[in-house]
Design a protein around this motif. Structure first.
Motif: not given
Length: 122
Positions: A38-43, A85-102
């Protein structure tokens, strides 16, 4: 909300109670069901998911959701005795975020998973 939806939600919680849940570590060991960016922040993404999960089932009231700050982002878990359910939402170095859904297993009613996807663009 239609009666059939209420019955489906009730079934989800009874099945979950019988089937059990896992710990966050066990879910991470199995690997994510999928990963979204996503282009949105992890927070913002994590807060959106936590908020939607808490209110996803009005029949049973507020759901047990835990949001934790991690070294590189946030973790949001749904479950009472164990993690369903669990999600790990990480900040991406160039901005935005990555969400892993478990997920522990596929529930009969999918009322929580759509929130993970919708929060990637809100």
């Amino acid at each position: 909300m239609p009666l059939s939806h209420w019955i489906s939600i009730t079934s989800l919680f009874f099945v979950t109670a019988i089937a059990g849940c896992a710990t966050p570590s066990e879910l991470r060991e199995k690997g994510p069901a999928y990963v979204l960016t996503s282009n949105i922040s992890a927070k913002q993404v994590a807060a959106c998911i936590a908020s939607k999960w808490e209110s996803a089932s009005p029949l049973f009231g507020t759901q047990p959701v835990n949001m934790k700050i991690q070294k590189d982002g946030y973790s949001v878990a749904l479950g009472n005795e164990g993690t369903m359910f669990l999600v790990d939402v990480k900040e991406l170095p160039g901005g935005g975020s990555s969400t892993a859904f478990f997920k522990y297993r596929d529930p009969p009613v999918k009322i929580f998973e759509p929130h993970v996807k919708s929060c990637q663009s809100e």
